[in-house]
Design a protein around this motif. Structure first.
Motif, short mmCIF file in Angstrom:
data_model
loop_
_atom_site.label_atom_id
_atom_site.label_comp_id
_atom_site.label_asym_id
_atom_site.label_seq_id
_atom_site.Cartn_x
_atom_site.Cartn_y
_atom_site.Cartn_z
N PRO A 186 -2.38 13.77 9.94
CA PRO A 186 -1.30 13.42 9.01
C PRO A 186 -1.72 13.65 7.55
N ARG A 187 -0.77 13.92 6.69
CA ARG A 187 -1.06 14.28 5.31
C ARG A 187 -1.19 13.04 4.41
N TRP A 188 -1.93 12.05 4.87
CA TRP A 188 -2.14 10.85 4.07
C TRP A 188 -3.12 11.14 2.94
N HIS A 285 -6.13 0.30 2.40
CA HIS A 285 -5.71 1.01 1.21
C HIS A 285 -4.87 2.21 1.60
N ALA A 286 -3.71 2.36 0.97
CA ALA A 286 -2.82 3.49 1.27
C ALA A 286 -2.16 3.96 -0.01
N ALA A 287 -1.84 5.24 -0.03
CA ALA A 287 -1.10 5.79 -1.16
C ALA A 287 0.37 5.42 -1.02
N GLN A 293 2.56 6.15 6.86
CA GLN A 293 1.40 5.27 7.07
C GLN A 293 1.77 3.82 6.78
N LYS A 294 2.52 3.59 5.72
CA LYS A 294 2.93 2.23 5.38
C LYS A 294 3.81 1.64 6.48
N GLN A 295 4.65 2.46 7.07
CA GLN A 295 5.51 1.98 8.15
C GLN A 295 4.68 1.57 9.35
N LEU A 296 3.65 2.37 9.68
CA LEU A 296 2.77 2.01 10.81
C LEU A 296 2.07 0.68 10.56
N LEU A 297 1.65 0.46 9.32
CA LEU A 297 0.99 -0.81 8.99
C LEU A 297 1.95 -1.98 9.13
N GLU A 298 3.16 -1.82 8.65
CA GLU A 298 4.14 -2.90 8.75
C GLU A 298 4.48 -3.20 10.19
N GLU A 299 4.58 -2.17 11.03
CA GLU A 299 4.86 -2.38 12.45
C GLU A 299 3.72 -3.12 13.13
N ALA A 300 2.50 -3.02 12.57
CA ALA A 300 1.34 -3.70 13.15
C ALA A 300 1.10 -5.07 12.52
#
Length: 361
Positions: A186-188, A285-287, A293-300
């Motif tokens: 992924p282009r994170w 830490h995320a951009a 990526q932020k959505q995956l974190l919120e889902e977790a």
């Protein structure tokens, strides 16, 4: 030093180059052949052999070392490899030594079923050499070689989706992590915050150096493995190295796009393992621009806790660095003594302070 095999090739100069393929341990250490700092002693003593096959290709002319390089693959399963420690003695440069060694390395790798080799260089002459052997620039200064049998590697190796299980990562995952991280997707922007790797940074020794720091309860590393036994995700947690913060840790994760549906399971398993280690607060830490990526974190179960404005340079502009966190009740008792950390008194020091009538704390 045991030689798996030895062969001789004639160079363009007319000299004969003897190529010996040897695997650690090397008598006398051989640490000059490995440039990975504190990890070199373990590598060259053969302590990584249960997990990794790390042959060195040693080139000699008239009994004198002319050059060397190494190839790292999992001890079981040779699909992915990393080329490291490429060096040619100054007196033997421009003779074709490195080309002969690399040609033999690539031949051996593909014969064993290898599909993709990764390396990096900042040397334009070395870059041209690698290109002549089929390597192509891929991520940053990193290059990749695909074997003829690799087929649609980018589609097949990390793609396909389907079931995937979470397991403990091992040192055998070093080359596999290279394939996962040395990829544009992924282009994170923040590829791995623990090793300061960003989207255009290649990733080889970073895994080993981080993994070794996690010993003794200092963190955890979990792998996401698909049905074909390939590493399609990785979650690494490193505990903060102070007594006041050692119930906290930084988590870094990466999951191949085809397996993002398993991200919550990977992150959830990391949280559980951390709680068992007395780590109750995790930060990631995320951009701010990496919405997926932020959505995956919120889902977790992670939520935004802090934001650093314009902390990351991206292209011609700047984006915020966002800190996501997830917490559970902190442990009642500390997991480590203060003496485990920099500046903390050792038990014998506290005893001497007490004997002197001072404050033992």
């Amino acid at each position: 030093m045991s030689s798996e095999e030895s062969r001789t090739v004639r160079l363009g100069t007319g000299e004969r180059l003897t190529i010996r393929v040897c695997e650690p341990p090397f008598p006398g250490g051989g640490e000059d052949l490995c440039w990975w700092g504190d990890a070199a002693a373990d590598v060259m003593a053969g302590k990584l052999r249960p997990w990794l096959y790390t042959p060195w290709y040693l080139g000699e002319i008239d009994g004198e070392r002319a050059g060397y390089m190494s190839c790292w693959t999992p001890a079981e399963g040779r699909e992915i490899g990393i080329v490291e420690f490429v060096s040619t003695a100054e007196a033997h440069r421009r003779k074709g030594v490195a080309s002969a060694l690399l040609g033999q390395l690539v031949e051996d790798f593909t014969r064993a079923g290898g599909l993709a080799l990764y390396l990096c260089t900042t040397n334009p002459h070395a870059g041209r050499l690698y290109e002549s052997h089929g390597f192509r620039y891929f991520v940053g200064d990193g290059m990749r070689y695909l074997a003829p049998e690799a087929g649609e590697f980018d589609r097949d190796y990390l793609g396909g989706g389907g079931p995937a299980v979470v397991r403990e990562a091992t040192l055998a995952d070093l080359p596999r992590a290279g394939a996962l991280f040395n990829h544009p997707e992924p282009r994170w922007i923040v590829k791995d915050s623990l090793s300061r790797c960003f989207h255009d940074t290649r990733y080889e020794s970073h895994f080993l150096k981080t993994f070794l720091r996690l010993k003794g309860g200092k963190g955890v590393c979990l792998a996401l493995e698909n049905a074909a036994g390939r590493l399609v995700g990785l979650a690494t947690v490193e505990r903060r190295d102070t007594f006041a913060e050692h119930h906290t840790a930084v988590l870094s994760f990466r999951v191949a796009p085809a397996f993002t549906s398993r991200s919550a399971a990977l992150l959830g398993a990391a949280v559980e393992r951390c709680e068992a280690l007395g780590i109750s607060a995790l930060s990631v830490h995320a951009a701010d621009c990496d919405e997926d990526q932020k959505q995956l974190l919120e889902e977790a179960g992670f939520a935004e806790e802090a934001r650093y404005k314009d902390r990351l340079r991206v292209g011609g502009g700047f984006v915020d660095l966002v800190v996501y966190g997830r917490s559970s009740p902190p442990p009642a008792a500390p997991s480590f003594d203060t003496g485990e950390f920099y500046g903390g008194r050792q038990p014998w020091q506290r005893q001497r302070v007490a004997e002197a009538g001072g404050d033992s704390d």
